[in-house]
Design an enzyme around this catalytic site. Structure first.
Site, PDB file in Angstrom:
ATOM      1  N   ARG A 232      20.998  33.524  46.025  1.00  0.00           N
ATOM      2  CA  ARG A 232      20.815  34.382  45.329  1.00  0.00           C
ATOM      3  C   ARG A 232      21.995  35.613  45.502  1.00  0.00           C
ATOM      4  NH1 ARG A 232      15.237  37.920  46.798  1.00  0.00           N
ATOM      5  NH2 ARG A 232      16.471  38.684  48.771  1.00  0.00           N
TER       6      ARG A 232
ATOM      7  N   THR B  77      22.469  41.180  42.024  1.00  0.00           N
ATOM      8  CA  THR B  77      21.391  40.919  40.911  1.00  0.00           C
ATOM      9  C   THR B  77      20.118  40.253  41.244  1.00  0.00           C
ATOM     10  OG1 THR B  77      22.198  38.792  40.223  1.00  0.00           O
ATOM     11  CG2 THR B  77      23.286  40.665  39.312  1.00  0.00           C
TER      12      THR B  77
ATOM     13  N   ASP C  13      19.312  32.374  57.202  1.00  0.00           N
ATOM     14  CA  ASP C  13      20.231  32.923  58.414  1.00  0.00           C
ATOM     15  C   ASP C  13      19.358  32.615  59.595  1.00  0.00           C
ATOM     16  OD1 ASP C  13      22.310  33.810  57.014  1.00  0.00           O
ATOM     17  OD2 ASP C  13      21.543  35.847  56.800  1.00  0.00           O
TER      18      ASP C  13
HETATM   19  O1  LIG Z   1      12.514  34.138  45.195  1.00  0.00           O
HETATM   20  P1  LIG Z   1      13.940  34.564  45.255  1.00  0.00           P
HETATM   21  O2  LIG Z   1      14.027  36.031  45.132  1.00  0.00           O
HETATM   22  O3  LIG Z   1      14.949  33.891  44.609  1.00  0.00           O
HETATM   23  O4  LIG Z   1      14.264  34.281  47.047  1.00  0.00           O
HETATM   24  C1  LIG Z   1      14.139  33.280  47.745  1.00  0.00           C
HETATM   25  C2  LIG Z   1      15.305  32.656  47.998  1.00  0.00           C
HETATM   26  O5  LIG Z   1      16.196  33.248  48.763  1.00  0.00           O
HETATM   27  C3  LIG Z   1      16.478  32.374  49.922  1.00  0.00           C
HETATM   28  O6  LIG Z   1      17.626  31.772  49.794  1.00  0.00           O
HETATM   29  P2  LIG Z   1      19.233  32.442  49.954  1.00  0.00           P
HETATM   30  O7  LIG Z   1      19.599  32.883  48.523  1.00  0.00           O
HETATM   31  O8  LIG Z   1      19.131  33.268  50.872  1.00  0.00           O
HETATM   32  O9  LIG Z   1      20.047  31.166  50.186  1.00  0.00           O
HETATM   33  P3  LIG Z   1      20.175  30.342  51.645  1.00  0.00           P
HETATM   34  O10 LIG Z   1      18.952  29.466  51.517  1.00  0.00           O
HETATM   35  O11 LIG Z   1      21.452  29.354  51.426  1.00  0.00           O
HETATM   36  O12 LIG Z   1      20.250  31.397  52.645  1.00  0.00           O
HETATM   37  C4  LIG Z   1      15.185  31.594  50.150  1.00  0.00           C
HETATM   38  O13 LIG Z   1      15.400  30.548  50.676  1.00  0.00           O
HETATM   39  C5  LIG Z   1      14.821  31.250  48.444  1.00  0.00           C
HETATM   40  O14 LIG Z   1      15.855  30.083  48.008  1.00  0.00           O
HETATM   41  O1  LIG Z   2      12.287  37.873  52.385  1.00  0.00           O
HETATM   42  C1  LIG Z   2      13.275  37.040  52.065  1.00  0.00           C
HETATM   43  C2  LIG Z   2      13.658  37.045  50.641  1.00  0.00           C
HETATM   44  C3  LIG Z   2      14.527  36.314  49.954  1.00  0.00           C
HETATM   45  N1  LIG Z   2      14.879  35.007  50.922  1.00  0.00           N
HETATM   46  C4  LIG Z   2      14.553  35.034  52.239  1.00  0.00           C
HETATM   47  O2  LIG Z   2      15.072  34.324  53.022  1.00  0.00           O
HETATM   48  N2  LIG Z   2      13.811  36.124  52.758  1.00  0.00           N
HETATM   49 MG   LIG Z   3      19.154  33.107  52.605  1.00  0.00          MG
END
Ligand SMILES: O=P(O)(O)OC[C@H]1O[C@H](OP(=O)(O)OP(=O)(O)O)[C@H](O)[C@@H]1O
Ligand SMILES: O=c1cc[nH]c(=O)[nH]1
Ligand SMILES: [Mg+2]
Length: 208
Positions: free
Chosen positions: A103, A107, A202
């Protein structure tokens, strides 16, 4: 299309441990796999079975096995990886594809950086897994990517969802089955789920 919200004591209990900020990285990671397995039990309930003849130590009999075995798990990187590991304990012969999305912090829209699927993915029943369904942007984008590659049969599994994410996903992809460990209250101003469990990636990898 159906949205199934798991309401199971084991899932409530394990999510309660995951939500605590004092829970260690190792314990958190193990629980991601465990809750994924519990949700998978429900998500695979309608898989078609076929009869096969087998021999027990005593007699010949008819047993049941999963028909075709054409399954594929697709974790959304990074956080979906440990859900996939848990599910592979239950379905060890499933193939695994990967979709990489993160994400954009300002944005909140997903950015694609990776996609690798089995060559016969379009013939398979796909289980897309990601612990968090927040705004829904990542789940919608992942399924968009997979549909462009010819995939038609989807299940989406997550540990925690916000109502906003469920709404966006069901509107964008009304044809998929969604399984949710718990439906939380709402998103905060930064797009995090409340009460939630923080940033799943994380917490799994200890990157904060
Ligand atoms: O529904 P959304 O608003 O799209 O958010 C959810 C996303 O955010 C987190 O990933 P992140 O972007 O943090 O990536 P990561 O798994 O590499 O930490 C989570 O694992 C989802 O993929
Ligand atoms: O709460 C949240 C939202 C998006 N991604 C996460 O890992 N946690
Ligand atoms: Mg993440």
């Amino acid at each position: 299309m159906a949205v199934t919200i798991m309401d199971h004591p084991l899932i409530h209990h394990k999510l309660g441990i995951m939500r605590r900020k004092a829970t260690s990285t190792k314990e958190f990671r193990d629980l991601v796999s465990e809750v994924a397995m519990l949700i998978c039990y429900e998500a695979t309930r309608k898989l078609p079975l076929t009869d096969i003849e087998i021999e027990t130590p005593l007699v010949k009999t008819i047993a049941k096995e999963i028909e075709g075995k054409k399954l594929c798990i697709v974790p959304i990187l990074r956080a979906g990886l440990h859900m996939a590991d848990g599910i592979l304990n239950l379905i060890p012969n499933a193939k695994v594809g990967h979709v990489g999305l993160y994400r954009n912090e300002e944005t909140l829209e997903p950015v694609e950086y990776f996609c690798k699927l089995p060559s016969d993915a379009a013939e398979r029943e796909i289980f897309v897994v990601d612990p968090m369904l927040a705004t829904g942007g990542s789940a919608v984008a992942a399924i968009d990517i997979l549909k462009k590659r010819g995939i038609t049969k989807f299940h989406f599994l997550c540990l925690i969802a916000a109502p906003e994410g469920v709404d966006r996903l069901t509107k964008a992809h009304p044809d998929i089955d969604i399984y949710i460990g718990n439906l939380d209250e709402r998103l905060n101003e930064n797009g995090y789920i409340l009460p939630g469990l923080g940033d799943a990636g994380d917490r799994i990898y200890g990157t904060k």
